[in-house]
Design a protein around this motif. Structure first.
Motif, PDB file in Angstrom:
ATOM      1  N   ASN A 111      -7.731   4.350   0.773  1.00 12.15           N
ATOM      2  CA  ASN A 111      -7.916   2.999   0.246  1.00 12.15           C
ATOM      3  C   ASN A 111      -7.815   1.899   1.291  1.00 12.15           C
ATOM      4  OD1 ASN A 111      -8.025   3.713  -2.707  1.00 12.15           O
ATOM      5  ND2 ASN A 111      -6.011   4.555  -2.218  1.00 12.15           N
TER       6      ASN A 111
ATOM      7  N   ILE B 172       0.835  -1.200   0.000  1.00  9.69           N
ATOM      8  CA  ILE B 172       0.000   0.000   0.000  1.00  9.69           C
ATOM      9  C   ILE B 172       0.871   1.252   0.000  1.00  9.69           C
ATOM     10  CG2 ILE B 172      -1.619   1.327   1.412  1.00  9.69           C
ATOM     11  CD1 ILE B 172      -2.991  -1.251   2.145  1.00  9.69           C
TER      12      ILE B 172
ATOM     13  N   GLU C  52       1.922   1.567  -3.605  1.00 13.67           N
ATOM     14  CA  GLU C  52       0.788   1.912  -4.462  1.00 13.67           C
ATOM     15  C   GLU C  52       0.290   3.332  -4.215  1.00 13.67           C
ATOM     16  OE1 GLU C  52      -2.011  -1.131  -3.583  1.00 13.67           O
ATOM     17  OE2 GLU C  52      -1.176  -2.562  -5.033  1.00 13.67           O
ATOM     18  N   SER C  53       0.509   3.861  -3.022  1.00 15.42           N
ATOM     19  CA  SER C  53       0.079   5.224  -2.686  1.00 15.42           C
ATOM     20  C   SER C  53       1.077   6.274  -3.162  1.00 15.42           C
ATOM     21  CB  SER C  53      -0.142   5.349  -1.176  1.00 15.42           C
ATOM     22  OG  SER C  53      -1.148   4.453  -0.736  1.00 15.42           O
TER      23      SER C  53
ATOM     24  N   LYS D 114      -3.287   9.601   1.507  1.00 14.47           N
ATOM     25  CA  LYS D 114      -3.471   8.740   0.337  1.00 14.47           C
ATOM     26  C   LYS D 114      -3.704   7.283   0.736  1.00 14.47           C
ATOM     27  CE  LYS D 114      -0.832  11.631  -2.857  1.00 14.47           C
ATOM     28  NZ  LYS D 114       0.385  11.737  -3.719  1.00 14.47           N
ATOM     29  N   ILE D 115      -2.966   6.811   1.735  1.00 14.73           N
ATOM     30  CA  ILE D 115      -3.155   5.435   2.204  1.00 14.73           C
ATOM     31  C   ILE D 115      -4.561   5.241   2.758  1.00 14.73           C
ATOM     32  CG2 ILE D 115      -2.472   3.794   4.000  1.00 14.73           C
ATOM     33  CD1 ILE D 115       0.416   4.678   3.609  1.00 14.73           C
TER      34      ILE D 115
END
Length: 331
Positions: free
Chosen positions: A203, A177, A180-181, A199-200
């Motif tokens: 999601n 994560i 991906e962030s 941002k984390i």
């Protein structure tokens, strides 16, 4: 492969580095690797790191030049092998069970992308100064009183006001994560962690351990954002803009966040420490968030003038009273 990857980035923190390494190697949870990145230190840091390279869990990385620690943390995250990632400052410390407690949260709650523990602020010598709960009590005195699992987006309502996850050394993330962030934004020297957490949490959910297991050190070498209020303000607005475009802001957003930010901006301009280009960027972000910016700037300026006139009036009245008392005393 290890379950957890811990990354220390160090620059001239030899005074604290040995304690930092020992508090990690002595954790009750053992399934981890420790990536130690020296960021061009000129003190005895390299010697201290070399003392621990015989430990199979320790992976040293030495660089001759000093660059943004966020850049080093990002690189270390790419070479890390663990499912979980802990980003650690070289001058901090922690309780022996911190990693155990945080790992439990991620193991038992697959929907949680980030788990963190309450932090204690310590001084140069390790003396406790305060709990970071004092930092968040003004937002919600009960929320951080006990452990919780919360929706990431719900938790973001607090991030509008401030970065309520105060220290990365007490934060355990799922490495996937984190990547991906977008990892840390190296163009944000003061608020890269704040933006990353936002941002984390868009999601994934969040877990909190109320027991203060992370010890964040405050000392003269710590970078202070108030030395560059213009940059910190711009970065704060970038975080606000991101949140504003992804979530419904709190009902008090205008009165408690937006208008005070305008006042802060005007004070920065008055200080003469901001740049024209920086002010242009700040103006655009504020205008994008709320199109009534110009009206609010004028309103704020009028309030500033009123306060100054009131101060001047009170000062004049005080001088008149003092003069009359002096005149009466010599009659």
């Amino acid at each position: 492969m290890p379950k957890v990857s811990i990354v220390i980035v160090n620059y001239n923190y030899g005074k604290y580095l040995d304690e930092r390494i020992r508090t990690i190697l002595n954790q009750s949870y053992k399934d981890f690797e420790l990536i130690i990145v020296d960021n061009g230190s000129t003190d005895n840091s390299v010697e201290i790191i070399n003392h621990y390279i015989s430990d199979s869990r320790v992976i040293p990385n030495f660089y001759p030049e000093n660059v943004s620690p966020y850049k080093r943390w990002n690189y270390a995250a790419d070479i890390a092998q663990g499912d979980y990632l802990l980003i650690s400052s070289a001058d901090d410390s922690c309780h022996p069970r911190m990693l155990e407690k945080l790992t439990e949260k991620l193991d038992n709650h697959p929907e949680v992308g980030l788990a963190y523990t309450q932090s204690i602020e310590i001084d140069n010598e390790g003396t406790t100064l305060r709990s970071f709960k004092q930092y968040t009590d003004e937002l919600d005195i009960d929320h951080w009183s006990s452990d919780f699992i919360n929706s990431g987006k719900e938790e973001c309502k607090y991030l509008f006001f401030k970065c309520t996850i105060p220290n990365s050394s007490g934060v355990l993330m799922r490495r996937k994560i984190f990547i991906e962030s977008g990892k840390f934004d190296v163009q944000m020297p003061f608020s890269a962690d704040w933006m990353l957490y936002a941002k984390i949490l868009m999601n994934s959910d969040i877990a909190f351990v109320a027991e203060p297991l992370n010890y964040h050190r405050i000392h003269p070498n710590v970078m202070r954002k108030n030395n560059r209020d213009d940059i910190f303000l711009e970065e704060r607005l970038q975080v606000l803009y991101y949140l504003f475009n992804h979530l419904q802001p709190p009902d008090s957003f205008i009165t408690k966040i937006y208008d005070p930010t305008i006042g802060w901006w005007l004070r920065v301009i008055a200080s003469g420490k901001s740049t024209f280009s920086g002010n242009q960027r700040i103006y655009r972000i504020l205008k994008d968030i709320n199109p009534t910016l110009n009206y609010r700037v004028v309103k704020n300026l009028i309030e500033i003038v009123k306060r100054k006139l009131k101060i001047s009036s009170n000062l004049s009245d005080s001088i008149l009273v003092d003069n009359k008392a002096f005149t009466d005393s010599i009659k």
